[in-house]
Write an enzyme that holds these catalytic residues in place. Structure first.
Site, PDB file in Angstrom:
ATOM      1  N   SER A 125       0.815  -1.217  -0.159  1.00 45.93           N
ATOM      2  CA  SER A 125       0.114  -0.028  -0.090  1.00 45.93           C
ATOM      3  C   SER A 125       0.811   1.303  -0.062  1.00 45.93           C
ATOM      4  CB  SER A 125      -0.877   0.046   1.209  1.00 45.93           C
ATOM      5  OG  SER A 125      -1.875   0.846   1.133  1.00 45.93           O
ATOM      6  N   ASP A 233      -8.065  -2.944  -7.424  1.00 45.55           N
ATOM      7  CA  ASP A 233      -7.631  -2.531  -5.927  1.00 45.55           C
ATOM      8  C   ASP A 233      -8.668  -1.754  -5.113  1.00 45.55           C
ATOM      9  OD1 ASP A 233      -6.338  -0.789  -3.699  1.00 45.55           O
ATOM     10  OD2 ASP A 233      -4.534  -2.163  -4.432  1.00 45.55           O
ATOM     11  N   HIS A 282      -6.827  -6.034  -1.528  1.00 42.72           N
ATOM     12  CA  HIS A 282      -5.870  -4.809  -1.146  1.00 42.72           C
ATOM     13  C   HIS A 282      -4.753  -5.391  -0.346  1.00 42.72           C
ATOM     14  CE1 HIS A 282      -4.070  -0.963  -0.913  1.00 42.72           C
ATOM     15  NE2 HIS A 282      -4.210  -0.910   0.522  1.00 42.72           N
TER      16      HIS A 282
END
Length: 389
Positions: A125, A233, A282
């Site tokens: 991330s 995502d 994610h």
């Protein structure tokens, strides 16, 4: 601070940058400090942590990296690992993401990193974007300190964002609703963020925010980088204001989601080493199910192993890629979860697990209409969906 698990016989080092969004002004940093203190301060961090996924020391969970030296660098700088500003009269917060990485590297040199063969800078991330922003700088730092023998590489997971047009435009009020370009533009100024010199040169003064977007910075990088990115995502959909909240998705939203997958796939076509499953999710590399996901029959640990080998081989001789060991893996099917190895989806309200067909119907996907468009019997289409063809 950082967490270290030494593996005395190994000359491989894995440094992991934690993710967790960011904040870009006084108000949202104050809110973050009140609600997510561990991402702003090290005061309440536990004394030890258990490594999972690529940080696990169990060979079953981490087939190729289990015995490397592992370093987990928690994310307390809220600046996508880019900041270089100390606390001042006008700014109550310090943002030192870029400097934290450099200090950790300096300290690790005294703990065995100095004899390393490979340093893999990984992150998920915001940490994945942090890898793209810092991997060349880490290589330069080691170079300048006389450690040219260490091969520096990057592994960016779920940090390849698009500066695309939002599904619904919203004003930039908080981290979640602010369009990514605007948030980063404000963030860079607030954090005194730094981007790699080679990327900076591609853009005008004041346009450095471009370097936070993978497809723009990637061509300027010198170190090899492996990009892991879900085609759908969840964080990208969130900043694009597509909220999958249990209401059937409108047709416009459904088309937007499919188009997002296409755009993302396009930006990855020239990325030498990539793994991009058509799933709605994610982050992956620190999840314990990370070995289960496959693209075209190859799992992510296997693809990373092939990448390792290809870099090792190409150092020896400019040979063609290894047969049967692919490193460019991108799903070509067009909608979320059309890949049968995707992680399980849960209904956000009930927590119930859903299969692909339940999920698509929950998304308001019209099987009849879709089958008609594809010239198929609905039952045939459902069969294809559930088998992932």
């Amino acid at each position: 601070s950082y967490y270290l698990k030494e593996s005395k016989g190994s000359r491989r080092w894995l440094l992991f940058l934690e993710g967790g969004w960011y904040c870009f002004n006084r108000e949202n940093c104050d809110t973050r400090y009140d609600t997510m203190r561990r991402l702003m301060s090290s005061r309440e961090w536990p004394a030890t942590r258990v490594g999972t996924g690529i940080l696990s020391s169990q060979p079953e969970e981490n087939p190729h990296w289990w015995n490397a030296n592992m370093v987990f660098i928690p994310y307390c700088s809220s600046d996508v690992w880019s900041g270089a500003s100390s606390k001042s009269e006008k700014n109550e917060y310090a943002f030192m993401g870029a400097l934290i990485i450099q200090e950790v590297i300096k300290e690790l040199l005294g703990k065995g990193l100095s004899t390393a063969k490979v340093l893999l800078l990984a992150g998920s991330s915001a940490g994945g974007t942090g890898v793209l922003l810092n991997v060349d700088r880490v290589a330069e730092q080691l170079d300048e300190m006389g450690y040219q023998g260490i091969q520096v590489r990057g592994l960016a997971d779920s940090g390849w964002f698009l500066d695309n047009k939002q599904y619904r435009r919203t004003d930039c009020i908080d981290t979640i609703t602010c369009a990514p370009t605007e948030a980063i533009r404000r963030g860079i100024r607030y954090w005194n963020g730094i981007v790699p010199e080679r990327c900076k040169l591609q853009f005008k003064d004041g346009e450095e925010w471009n370097c936070f977007f993978g497809y723009k910075i990637y061509p300027t990088l010198r170190c090899p980088v492996f990009v892991v990115q879900w085609l759908f995502d969840e964080a990208q959909l969130t900043v694009d204001n597509v909220h999958l909240t249990g209401q059937p998705v409108q047709e416009g939203q459904w088309l937007y989601i499919q188009n997002l997958g296409r755009e993302l796939r396009n930006t990855l076509k020239d990325v030498t080493a990539s793994f991009a499953p058509a799933c709605l999710s994610h982050e992956i590399i620190t999840r314990n199910h990370w070995t289960d996901i496959q693209v075209k029959g190859t799992s992510l640990p296997r693809a990373l192993h092939c990448w390792d080998r290809s870099l090792h081989e190409s150092n020896k001789n400019g040979k063609a890629p290894l047969k049967g060991c692919p490193i460019h893996l991108i799903d070509s099917c067009p909608w979320p979860h059309c890949n049968p190895s995707c992680p399980t989806i849960r209904d956000q309200f009930t927590g119930q697990e859903m299969n692909v067909i339940q999920f698509l119907m929950h998304m308001g996907f019209d099987v009849q209409k879709m089958a008609q468009q594809q010239g198929l019997e609905p039952s045939k289409l459902l069969g294809m969906l559930s088998s992932g063809n």
